[in-house]
Design an enzyme around this catalytic site. Sequence first.
Site, PDB file in Angstrom:
ATOM      1  N   HIS A 151      -7.414  -5.806  -0.346  1.00  0.00           N
ATOM      2  CA  HIS A 151      -6.199  -5.030  -0.117  1.00  0.00           C
ATOM      3  C   HIS A 151      -5.489  -5.557   1.122  1.00  0.00           C
ATOM      4  O   HIS A 151      -5.912  -5.311   2.250  1.00  0.00           O
ATOM      5  CB  HIS A 151      -6.616  -3.557   0.061  1.00  0.00           C
ATOM      6  CG  HIS A 151      -5.483  -2.592   0.149  1.00  0.00           C
ATOM      7  ND1 HIS A 151      -4.765  -2.181  -0.944  1.00  0.00           N
ATOM      8  CD2 HIS A 151      -4.945  -1.932   1.219  1.00  0.00           C
ATOM      9  CE1 HIS A 151      -3.844  -1.305  -0.574  1.00  0.00           C
ATOM     10  NE2 HIS A 151      -3.934  -1.145   0.736  1.00  0.00           N
TER      11      HIS A 151
ATOM     12  N   SER B 159       0.844  -1.198   0.000  1.00  0.00           N
ATOM     13  CA  SER B 159       0.000   0.000   0.000  1.00  0.00           C
ATOM     14  C   SER B 159       0.878   1.247   0.000  1.00  0.00           C
ATOM     15  O   SER B 159       1.703   1.424  -0.888  1.00  0.00           O
ATOM     16  CB  SER B 159      -0.953  -0.046   1.198  1.00  0.00           C
ATOM     17  OG  SER B 159      -1.945   0.944   1.110  1.00  0.00           O
TER      18      SER B 159
END
Length: 377
Positions: free
Chosen positions: A354, A212
């Site tokens: 994610h 990320s």
Amino acid sequence: MSNHFYKSPLLPDPLLGCEGEKILTAEQWQQIRRPEILELFHEHVYGRAPLQRPQYLRFITVDKGEGWMGGKAVRKKIDIGYEGPGGNGVIHLYLFVPAQAIRPVPTFLLICNREAENMDPDREVQSPFWPAEHIVSRGYAAAVFHVEDLDPDKHDGFKNGVHGIFDPPEVPRPKDAWGTLAAWAWGASRVMDYLETDPDIDDKSVALVGHSRGGKTALWCGAQDERFAMVVSNDSGCGGAAITRCKKGETINNINERFPHWFCENYKSFNGRENELPIDQHMLLSLIAPRLLYVASASEDTWADPDSEFLACTHAERVYNLLGLKGLETLDMPAPECPLHQGSIGYHLRTGKHDLTLFDWNCFMDYADRHMKEARL
């Protein structure tokens, strides 16, 4: 996946110089185009740090002990101390080295942007985010540091962390001054300064990993610091591995509104004006060449946009080809759980959200076994 990939936007050409000259040789790339692209990212996206290795930098072994992980690892705790005009700071590096491996060993260094328990050096919490036991079992040293040792992930006008220590007292702050991601990247390079001194570590075989916002950081660090043999970006999206033009999910405007401290001030001038950027993220990926690059996506991570991450890899491939290397070797987005490991650019799409998972780590290490370990033989 959607057909978004096939609607490729008109992108800046990584092999066309700022003066319009075509880049046709590896020498032209290294001497002309690579410095140009790096400067454009300094100016418009991440900002420029006021220094690289500081004059005052010291490495203190706080703890070293055998018998960890059932006798399979040696644990080291290293304090990397730095000092500047505004004070001093410390990066706390945790390192597990395989006990039985032939030294020096290759290493995976994680930039940790999640809660500190995900990198527990006492291993009471064993998170798949940093599966140190599994990394060691594969013959790699497992290293990690936390981003907040460099700069807390909040906007306070750049008064805390390394900005407060090293920034010159200019008011107002220059619009190309380094943001938080650049500060974290600076820290990863200081960790590499230490790894070069550790006789247990093969400093020519260090893979830098980020997830990320940490994945954005890994790419920016790897673009600048050519000592890293492999750079891994997991679910990094906007400002990371994903093409900015025509991107789905998070946009420049979104990211600058939510995280105004991540990038330099100049980046905000491109809110809603992505097509006017003189660069795009495939050019950031190209700066990793000729070293190993790995990009990973998740099928449900529409905010990061897997299509645009894969697209960037396909457009970075031209630079790898110029340097005599293979890239992805395909223009077709792979199915989930079908990694592409043929060339010097690796990629996989994982089913799910994610996250950074054990499946991702296994893919990174499979790729490193094939390319980074082979290079050591």
